[in-house]
Design an enzyme around this catalytic site. Sequence first.
Site, PDB file in Angstrom:
ATOM      1  N   SER A  25     185.303   1.773  62.368  1.00 42.42           N
ATOM      2  CA  SER A  25     186.246   2.758  62.961  1.00 42.42           C
ATOM      3  C   SER A  25     186.918   2.800  64.090  1.00 42.42           C
ATOM      4  O   SER A  25     188.040   3.172  64.448  1.00 42.42           O
ATOM      5  CB  SER A  25     185.919   4.545  62.711  1.00 42.42           C
ATOM      6  OG  SER A  25     184.625   4.735  62.926  1.00 42.42           O
ATOM      7  N   HIS A  60     189.196   1.342  55.880  1.00 40.33           N
ATOM      8  CA  HIS A  60     188.632   2.431  56.662  1.00 40.33           C
ATOM      9  C   HIS A  60     188.719   3.634  55.744  1.00 40.33           C
ATOM     10  O   HIS A  60     189.772   4.308  55.775  1.00 40.33           O
ATOM     11  CB  HIS A  60     189.407   2.371  57.947  1.00 40.33           C
ATOM     12  CG  HIS A  60     188.928   3.541  58.828  1.00 40.33           C
ATOM     13  ND1 HIS A  60     189.723   4.545  59.342  1.00 40.33           N
ATOM     14  CD2 HIS A  60     187.708   3.948  58.968  1.00 40.33           C
ATOM     15  CE1 HIS A  60     188.977   5.533  60.188  1.00 40.33           C
ATOM     16  NE2 HIS A  60     187.689   5.016  59.920  1.00 40.33           N
ATOM     17  N   GLU A  66     192.633   3.390  54.964  1.00 36.85           N
ATOM     18  CA  GLU A  66     193.474   2.398  55.830  1.00 36.85           C
ATOM     19  C   GLU A  66     193.052   1.051  55.751  1.00 36.85           C
ATOM     20  O   GLU A  66     191.922   0.729  55.482  1.00 36.85           O
ATOM     21  CB  GLU A  66     193.237   2.861  57.350  1.00 36.85           C
ATOM     22  CG  GLU A  66     193.765   4.148  57.735  1.00 36.85           C
ATOM     23  CD  GLU A  66     193.594   4.423  59.395  1.00 36.85           C
ATOM     24  OE1 GLU A  66     194.423   5.336  59.734  1.00 36.85           O
ATOM     25  OE2 GLU A  66     192.662   4.001  59.624  1.00 36.85           O
ATOM     26  N   ASN A 117     192.775   7.732  63.825  1.00 41.41           N
ATOM     27  CA  ASN A 117     191.989   7.929  65.112  1.00 41.41           C
ATOM     28  C   ASN A 117     192.711   7.890  66.415  1.00 41.41           C
ATOM     29  O   ASN A 117     192.058   8.196  67.409  1.00 41.41           O
ATOM     30  CB  ASN A 117     190.711   6.999  65.152  1.00 41.41           C
ATOM     31  CG  ASN A 117     189.719   7.825  64.103  1.00 41.41           C
ATOM     32  OD1 ASN A 117     189.688   8.908  63.797  1.00 41.41           O
ATOM     33  ND2 ASN A 117     188.775   6.779  63.558  1.00 41.41           N
TER      34      ASN A 117
END
Length: 419
Positions: free
Chosen positions: A129, A150, A162, A200
């Site tokens: 991540s 991800h 992702e 994120n």
Amino acid sequence: MCGATPQTASTTCGTVGILGAGTMGTGIAQVAAIAGWDVRLIDQEVEAAEAGQQLVVKRLDRLVEKGRIDQGDRDAGVARLNPSNNIKHLADCDMVIEAIVEDLSVKVETLQPIAELLSPDAIIATNTSSLSVTDIARELTGSERVVGMHFFNPAALMPLVEIIRGQETKAAVADQAASIAMSWGKTTVRASDTPGFIVNRVARPYYLEAWRLYEDGYATVEAIDEVMRDCAKFRMGPFELTDLIGQDVNTATTRSVWERLDCPARLAPSAAQEGLVAKGNLGRKTKHGAYDYTVDPPTPAIERTAVELEIDDSLAEALSSFSSAEPIQHRYICARIVAAIINEAAWAASQDVATTNDIDIALRLGTNYPKGPFEWAAEVGVECIENLLKSLNAQSEDGRFEPPEQLVSLINTHSGESH
Ligand code: NAI
């Protein structure tokens, strides 16, 4: 079972190796096994791999009890799960997904012997991540078949993946990874190999701007949480959410994304939040965080120095076109946090992290936001967002609400495309 989900058309089932039978590895293993893939679940110790398998079995049993899957699917899924601590069991895999500790050298050292073992056209995916996919791929044999996949926690429930192409990743490999994830029932978005990928990064202001509002003294943590739930329709307020995530985990991600993006003021860590971590008040897991969890219901555990909010005419006007929430302090809290998210989304899109469409999908599905940032911006109007950012920027000391040059064209193009 294989091929039964709506998006499976172009993918047949195969064998996937999951490296790391922890939180993410077990979730991904469950998803793959139920979708009809044979799963080799590998951990350092065989006991850890077996414990991971047992956890998946328990979860599948619960899904049968709740009527979400039938006994036959559960039995077939369980039969497809093979735990082991021997990487040789990965030799015939079509794909390996690593979900081990978030450390570049450990990932590279662990993956290199696997890369040599696999056939040259097998995919190596990383669930990292915060590390760069390019950095992980660089040292591995066959770096062109290394891709980021991800998943979000809990992987069995969260619908988003992702897909990240490193510098050397072949386009066909990213396409294949996306099609496999879709055949497992996931929705995929494409992100460039940049810090925090989409979610994120773009979600950071939800936490950071809330902490800054608290630091400014304009509202208590409880009031900010309430406004974000009631007026903005987020499922959880930023403070209760960071307490759940773990203040330590949340600040570590913030710091890593901020540093790797060359420290923009927009994403600077919050001194108050880092202070809480330094005291060991990490949230629910330590029973103390922004709230005190030793009492029921939890009560705010951090005091604010109350400062009266001053709103000038131009800000008041921008706030009125953003929302009709009353009192105006509520409108201000909500607008400041949402405008910061929209601004970060615009910066990300302007830096080619992803398309505006994928950013919206990612935020809705990866964090359960009530609306994607561009959808939100288009709904309240580009002029309102521009005015809001301008007024907030004039009020701020660090210029963090400065939008990218492309703000207006990104919102306009997005709203044009989505109608
Ligand atoms: P975890 O600590 O729950 O599990 C990691 C597992 O990997 C452990 O069972 C450990 O024994 C095993 N392991 C460590 N080194 C190994 C090695 N050399 N060979 C085989 N097994 C090894 O970690 P978690 O939370 O599942 O995270 C894994 C990866 O997924 C990390 O890269 C993390 O950044 C990423 N990630 C985590 C999310 C989360 O919310 N926990 C969300 C999305 C990505």
